[in-house]
Motif scaffolding. Sequence first.
Motif, PDB file in Angstrom:
ATOM      1  N   MET B   1       0.825  -1.198   0.000  1.00 61.48           N
ATOM      2  CA  MET B   1       0.000   0.000   0.000  1.00 61.48           C
ATOM      3  C   MET B   1       0.866   1.257   0.000  1.00 61.48           C
ATOM      4  O   MET B   1       0.566   2.233  -0.664  1.00 61.48           O
ATOM      5  CB  MET B   1      -0.892  -0.024   1.235  1.00 61.48           C
ATOM      6  CG  MET B   1      -2.259   0.603   1.056  1.00 61.48           C
ATOM      7  SD  MET B   1      -2.962   0.276  -0.566  1.00 61.48           S
ATOM      8  CE  MET B   1      -4.660   0.136  -0.178  1.00 61.48           C
ATOM      9  N   GLU B   5       0.707   4.541  -2.491  1.00 62.60           N
ATOM     10  CA  GLU B   5       0.356   5.867  -2.012  1.00 62.60           C
ATOM     11  C   GLU B   5       1.392   6.894  -2.438  1.00 62.60           C
ATOM     12  O   GLU B   5       1.067   7.995  -2.863  1.00 62.60           O
ATOM     13  CB  GLU B   5       0.245   5.859  -0.486  1.00 62.60           C
ATOM     14  CG  GLU B   5      -1.166   5.570  -0.028  1.00 62.60           C
ATOM     15  CD  GLU B   5      -1.234   5.477   1.472  1.00 62.60           C
ATOM     16  OE1 GLU B   5      -1.011   6.512   2.110  1.00 62.60           O
ATOM     17  OE2 GLU B   5      -1.494   4.367   1.973  1.00 62.60           O
ATOM     18  N   ARG B  12      -1.269  10.253 -11.087  1.00 53.49           N
ATOM     19  CA  ARG B  12      -2.485  10.948 -11.463  1.00 53.49           C
ATOM     20  C   ARG B  12      -2.198  12.055 -12.485  1.00 53.49           C
ATOM     21  O   ARG B  12      -2.921  12.242 -13.423  1.00 53.49           O
ATOM     22  CB  ARG B  12      -3.126  11.545 -10.215  1.00 53.49           C
ATOM     23  CG  ARG B  12      -4.618  11.298 -10.196  1.00 53.49           C
ATOM     24  CD  ARG B  12      -5.252  11.951  -9.012  1.00 53.49           C
ATOM     25  NE  ARG B  12      -4.824  11.299  -7.778  1.00 53.49           N
ATOM     26  CZ  ARG B  12      -4.973  11.875  -6.583  1.00 53.49           C
ATOM     27  NH1 ARG B  12      -5.491  13.077  -6.477  1.00 53.49           N
ATOM     28  NH2 ARG B  12      -4.601  11.252  -5.508  1.00 53.49           N
ATOM     29  N   ARG B  19      -5.630   6.032 -17.243  1.00 54.53           N
ATOM     30  CA  ARG B  19      -6.026   5.367 -15.996  1.00 54.53           C
ATOM     31  C   ARG B  19      -7.195   4.409 -16.154  1.00 54.53           C
ATOM     32  O   ARG B  19      -7.433   3.568 -15.317  1.00 54.53           O
ATOM     33  CB  ARG B  19      -6.344   6.384 -14.931  1.00 54.53           C
ATOM     34  CG  ARG B  19      -7.613   7.154 -15.223  1.00 54.53           C
ATOM     35  CD  ARG B  19      -7.931   8.113 -14.104  1.00 54.53           C
ATOM     36  NE  ARG B  19      -9.194   8.737 -14.406  1.00 54.53           N
ATOM     37  CZ  ARG B  19      -9.420  10.026 -14.273  1.00 54.53           C
ATOM     38  NH1 ARG B  19      -8.494  10.832 -13.817  1.00 54.53           N
ATOM     39  NH2 ARG B  19     -10.596  10.518 -14.578  1.00 54.53           N
ATOM     40  N   ARG B  25      -5.613   0.072 -14.012  1.00 57.62           N
ATOM     41  CA  ARG B  25      -6.663   0.226 -13.020  1.00 57.62           C
ATOM     42  C   ARG B  25      -6.580  -0.861 -11.958  1.00 57.62           C
ATOM     43  O   ARG B  25      -6.579  -0.607 -10.774  1.00 57.62           O
ATOM     44  CB  ARG B  25      -8.017   0.186 -13.708  1.00 57.62           C
ATOM     45  CG  ARG B  25      -9.009   1.074 -12.995  1.00 57.62           C
ATOM     46  CD  ARG B  25     -10.231   1.238 -13.827  1.00 57.62           C
ATOM     47  NE  ARG B  25     -10.908  -0.027 -13.950  1.00 57.62           N
ATOM     48  CZ  ARG B  25     -12.017  -0.162 -14.651  1.00 57.62           C
ATOM     49  NH1 ARG B  25     -12.545   0.863 -15.279  1.00 57.62           N
ATOM     50  NH2 ARG B  25     -12.607  -1.313 -14.722  1.00 57.62           N
ATOM     51  N   HIS B  29      -5.595   0.675  -8.278  1.00 55.35           N
ATOM     52  CA  HIS B  29      -6.712   0.868  -7.347  1.00 55.35           C
ATOM     53  C   HIS B  29      -7.772  -0.212  -7.469  1.00 55.35           C
ATOM     54  O   HIS B  29      -8.611  -0.355  -6.621  1.00 55.35           O
ATOM     55  CB  HIS B  29      -7.370   2.210  -7.594  1.00 55.35           C
ATOM     56  CG  HIS B  29      -6.387   3.330  -7.481  1.00 55.35           C
ATOM     57  ND1 HIS B  29      -5.776   3.634  -6.293  1.00 55.35           N
ATOM     58  CD2 HIS B  29      -5.897   4.179  -8.414  1.00 55.35           C
ATOM     59  CE1 HIS B  29      -4.949   4.661  -6.495  1.00 55.35           C
ATOM     60  NE2 HIS B  29      -4.996   4.994  -7.781  1.00 55.35           N
ATOM     61  N   ARG B  32     -13.854  -0.074  -8.674  1.00 57.81           N
ATOM     62  CA  ARG B  32     -14.449   0.370  -7.408  1.00 57.81           C
ATOM     63  C   ARG B  32     -15.321  -0.725  -6.799  1.00 57.81           C
ATOM     64  O   ARG B  32     -15.674  -0.679  -5.650  1.00 57.81           O
ATOM     65  CB  ARG B  32     -15.224   1.639  -7.625  1.00 57.81           C
ATOM     66  CG  ARG B  32     -16.377   1.487  -8.601  1.00 57.81           C
ATOM     67  CD  ARG B  32     -17.213   2.714  -8.588  1.00 57.81           C
ATOM     68  NE  ARG B  32     -17.490   3.167  -9.955  1.00 57.81           N
ATOM     69  CZ  ARG B  32     -18.434   4.038 -10.229  1.00 57.81           C
ATOM     70  NH1 ARG B  32     -19.134   4.563  -9.268  1.00 57.81           N
ATOM     71  NH2 ARG B  32     -18.666   4.395 -11.465  1.00 57.81           N
ATOM     72  N   TYR B  33     -15.684  -1.681  -7.628  1.00 54.08           N
ATOM     73  CA  TYR B  33     -16.535  -2.745  -7.080  1.00 54.08           C
ATOM     74  C   TYR B  33     -15.736  -3.954  -6.614  1.00 54.08           C
ATOM     75  O   TYR B  33     -16.287  -4.876  -6.038  1.00 54.08           O
ATOM     76  CB  TYR B  33     -17.566  -3.184  -8.121  1.00 54.08           C
ATOM     77  CG  TYR B  33     -18.531  -2.066  -8.435  1.00 54.08           C
ATOM     78  CD1 TYR B  33     -19.428  -1.630  -7.457  1.00 54.08           C
ATOM     79  CD2 TYR B  33     -18.521  -1.451  -9.677  1.00 54.08           C
ATOM     80  CE1 TYR B  33     -20.290  -0.586  -7.728  1.00 54.08           C
ATOM     81  CE2 TYR B  33     -19.382  -0.405  -9.956  1.00 54.08           C
ATOM     82  CZ  TYR B  33     -20.265   0.032  -8.977  1.00 54.08           C
ATOM     83  OH  TYR B  33     -21.112   1.061  -9.226  1.00 54.08           O
ATOM     84  N   TYR B  36     -16.097  -5.305  -3.124  1.00 51.18           N
ATOM     85  CA  TYR B  36     -17.403  -5.925  -2.863  1.00 51.18           C
ATOM     86  C   TYR B  36     -17.512  -7.281  -3.523  1.00 51.18           C
ATOM     87  O   TYR B  36     -18.170  -8.190  -3.011  1.00 51.18           O
ATOM     88  CB  TYR B  36     -18.520  -4.990  -3.323  1.00 51.18           C
ATOM     89  CG  TYR B  36     -18.450  -3.684  -2.574  1.00 51.18           C
ATOM     90  CD1 TYR B  36     -18.862  -3.632  -1.242  1.00 51.18           C
ATOM     91  CD2 TYR B  36     -17.918  -2.548  -3.156  1.00 51.18           C
ATOM     92  CE1 TYR B  36     -18.751  -2.459  -0.535  1.00 51.18           C
ATOM     93  CE2 TYR B  36     -17.810  -1.370  -2.458  1.00 51.18           C
ATOM     94  CZ  TYR B  36     -18.223  -1.325  -1.139  1.00 51.18           C
ATOM     95  OH  TYR B  36     -18.114  -0.181  -0.420  1.00 51.18           O
ATOM     96  N   GLY B  47     -25.515 -12.854   4.606  1.00 51.37           N
ATOM     97  CA  GLY B  47     -26.812 -12.183   4.416  1.00 51.37           C
ATOM     98  C   GLY B  47     -27.970 -13.154   4.491  1.00 51.37           C
ATOM     99  O   GLY B  47     -28.959 -12.908   5.179  1.00 51.37           O
ATOM    100  N   LEU B  51     -28.038 -12.186   8.433  1.00 54.88           N
ATOM    101  CA  LEU B  51     -28.710 -10.882   8.408  1.00 54.88           C
ATOM    102  C   LEU B  51     -30.203 -10.991   8.119  1.00 54.88           C
ATOM    103  O   LEU B  51     -31.025 -10.435   8.847  1.00 54.88           O
ATOM    104  CB  LEU B  51     -28.056  -9.982   7.354  1.00 54.88           C
ATOM    105  CG  LEU B  51     -26.782  -9.262   7.771  1.00 54.88           C
ATOM    106  CD1 LEU B  51     -26.334  -8.325   6.655  1.00 54.88           C
ATOM    107  CD2 LEU B  51     -27.028  -8.457   9.046  1.00 54.88           C
ATOM    108  N   ALA B  52     -30.544 -11.731   7.051  1.00 58.61           N
ATOM    109  CA  ALA B  52     -31.952 -11.813   6.682  1.00 58.61           C
ATOM    110  C   ALA B  52     -32.777 -12.459   7.799  1.00 58.61           C
ATOM    111  O   ALA B  52     -33.811 -11.911   8.200  1.00 58.61           O
ATOM    112  CB  ALA B  52     -32.118 -12.562   5.367  1.00 58.61           C
ATOM    113  N   ALA B  55     -33.231  -9.922  10.594  1.00 59.15           N
ATOM    114  CA  ALA B  55     -34.221  -8.887  10.297  1.00 59.15           C
ATOM    115  C   ALA B  55     -35.629  -9.474  10.334  1.00 59.15           C
ATOM    116  O   ALA B  55     -36.568  -8.874  10.878  1.00 59.15           O
ATOM    117  CB  ALA B  55     -33.934  -8.292   8.923  1.00 59.15           C
ATOM    118  N   TYR B  56     -35.763 -10.660   9.777  1.00 58.14           N
ATOM    119  CA  TYR B  56     -37.052 -11.354   9.781  1.00 58.14           C
ATOM    120  C   TYR B  56     -37.491 -11.599  11.222  1.00 58.14           C
ATOM    121  O   TYR B  56     -38.676 -11.513  11.553  1.00 58.14           O
ATOM    122  CB  TYR B  56     -36.871 -12.666   9.015  1.00 58.14           C
ATOM    123  CG  TYR B  56     -38.132 -13.410   8.676  1.00 58.14           C
ATOM    124  CD1 TYR B  56     -39.334 -12.747   8.485  1.00 58.14           C
ATOM    125  CD2 TYR B  56     -38.112 -14.798   8.514  1.00 58.14           C
ATOM    126  CE1 TYR B  56     -40.480 -13.449   8.148  1.00 58.14           C
ATOM    127  CE2 TYR B  56     -39.249 -15.505   8.185  1.00 58.14           C
ATOM    128  CZ  TYR B  56     -40.432 -14.818   8.007  1.00 58.14           C
ATOM    129  OH  TYR B  56     -41.564 -15.522   7.687  1.00 58.14           O
TER     130      TYR B  56
END
Lengths: 447, 321
Positions: B1, B5, B12, B19, B25, B29, B32-33, B36, B47, B51-52, B55-56
């Motif tokens: 990292m 940096e 840039r 880029r 890319r 970096h 961006r996904y 996830y 989930g 999680l589900a 919540a349920y």
Amino acid sequence: MTLLHPPPSRRAFLGLGAGALGAAALGACGAPDLSAVDLPEVQDVYDGPPLTLTFWNGLTGGDGGIMRDLLLEFGQAHPNITVQMFAMPWSSFYQKFPAAVVSGLAPDLGLMQNFHVATNAARGVIVSLDEVADRIGLTEDQFATTVWRSGIVDDARYSIPLDVWPDSLFYNKRVLADAGLDPEEPPRDRASYEAALETLAAQGIAGHWLPAVDPQGVGRGFDSLQWQMGGELYDEAGSRALFNGPAGVEALTWQLDLIRAGHSKQNVNGGDANVAFKNDLNAFLWGGPGALINDLSSVEDLDWGVVPLPRIGDRPASFSGSHQFVIMRQRTFDPDRLAATYTFLSWISANSIGWAGAGPVPARRDVVESAEFAELQAQSAVAEALPDVRFYPLVPGIFEVQSTILYPAISDVLLGHADPQEALDEAAARAAYLLEENRQKYAEARS
Amino acid sequence: MTTAELASPAVRENQGPERTTPRTRSARHGSRYAPYLFLAPFMLIFGVFVLAPAAYGIWISLHNWDFFLPSRPWVGLGNYIELFDPTALVAVQFWESMRATGLFVLFSVPFLVVIPLGLALMLNRTFPGRTFFRAVYFAPYVLGVSVIGVLWQYLLNANAGLINYHLAQLGIAEAIPWLTATPWVWVTLVGVTVWWTLGFNAVVYLAGLQGIDSTLYEAARMDGAGKRHEFWHVTLPGLRPVLLFVVTITILASANVFGQAYLLTGGAPSNETRTAIMYIAQTGFEQFRIGKASAMSYILALLLIGVSTLNFLLFRRQERN
């Protein structure tokens, strides 16, 4: 560092997650359909192509093997029907099969303890069998009356009784003989029972190990005793507990006195009494024939006998249960499977003598009166109690009240932590709460 | 990292137009996904199965809900209010079970934090057979709760158990009711749990001990510190993050106690050892009163979140001091 492409904002991300969760929740909340079912019209005996019925029950002990033998025998008589049996512990059975029914994966038929029938009838997961009993030619006069009626909830029949297992008095002949008692004449009433215990005590033997903690139901002895003393567990509508009346207190005090007088060890666990009995350390064991006859027979060199419970109160009475066949609710009933199920029920009822080998007494009167049954010594002795058997009332949710409220209270007293009257009063107050909650819940379900 | 940096401002300015090419890319970096995407397999399972349902569960807790009944009337906060109504049976029994859980946490956590620490200190020394002993102390942890339940049930049975039999040989004639009377039930539950799980905490401590720089000990010795000072001023501060982890995990694990009590005492005597999880399971999965059970679960979860947060804050404040 700065990112060139910022990831989705926290809010967008959370929003996405919440949306997905909401969708999942809505998708999962379909309520089950419990409307009345009409079973399709089918022929009485199935003679179509081969099919396999699924049969769930809680016969995980030696009784499971005997049921499997019977199923093989049935398969020989009806080669086109295979009955596939799944046995699981009773507690899992009562948890799992309603879920299977609701999700459309119900087995074709099941075997159930009678005190769970009303609950599951109210839940709508088993179907009414009024017509089925007629069609397969079963009528009240073929059965012991109490047993036959124990399958009826709100004037509708939901189950076909297979057997009945009254709590009985098992006695160790060697222990009795060693203490100078007649091993062939076990005590049958209060005076002789207490006298026998005194004689045993004089020899240093605790004659009646009384379980104070028992997951299987520490309170069945109490149930029998309070009925013998003229008590009732609940009122007829099942809306109020009556076990804290004078009969209940007297019954529990009698049990507590056995422990205090040293006729029972303290802190006896369910299995202890059994182990002590098998090792000739205990003379009397109160329990059901379904489990005990096979269990005790399997111990080499154990000399035992069985008779109905002694009459400690002013009338005979024995707690009893009964295994009963039920037909599970299906999303759609397949006429072939239903016909095959009827064929099986009719056959096993007529051939229930084979089941007597597992320990319980068959529910069919003609079977009990048969010469074959008379040859089963222990079972025949147990069957003497049939006119005096008592069941829990047929109220939805009654087993919860017994097992989570009454039995822990009895356990408390027998462990020496509480006074009989106070413990039973408190249990009755707690029972009232649960009975009322159940009444409302199941009334709403049926309306 | 760090290199990325340092390089990034120049990159840039000079290579701006390039880029968007896939190679640069992903090298610098990533999409961006990308994070996830990497998280997705876990998040999907988390989930769907955590999680589900959680919540349920909130939704369920707002109803008088029974899995198998068609009518599930909305009761709003009724289930929660009932749990705080001292006249309601369900509230009495629930707080009785919360008390059992609380007592268990109170009795077991100190032992489960301190004994494994001592054990780890000993097993961290060099002596012949060290690996063997490490394995021995960890061994019970690999057993399932059903195994230890059945095992100790046989050993601790008041009238037919091996332990009372040997105690009797030693001259203790009175049979000790290990599984049926207070305070013995607590001795049993805590003792069995400590025996069963101390290996896990010991291994965590051991890893922490090996992470402490040995030069610190040398420096301490140079300054004339004794063993005791070394422990208080080098070992313990060095273990702080590990200690926080162990305390938090142990409190949570103890608060979720179920199997030991379920199998060994069955809640006896007088539901004295019926723990919160046991009561919730009984209400929800035996009696199918799932709305009430969900409400209870939420109260328990909130309390545990509170306790864990408090725990973090305490440790953080100590660190500042």
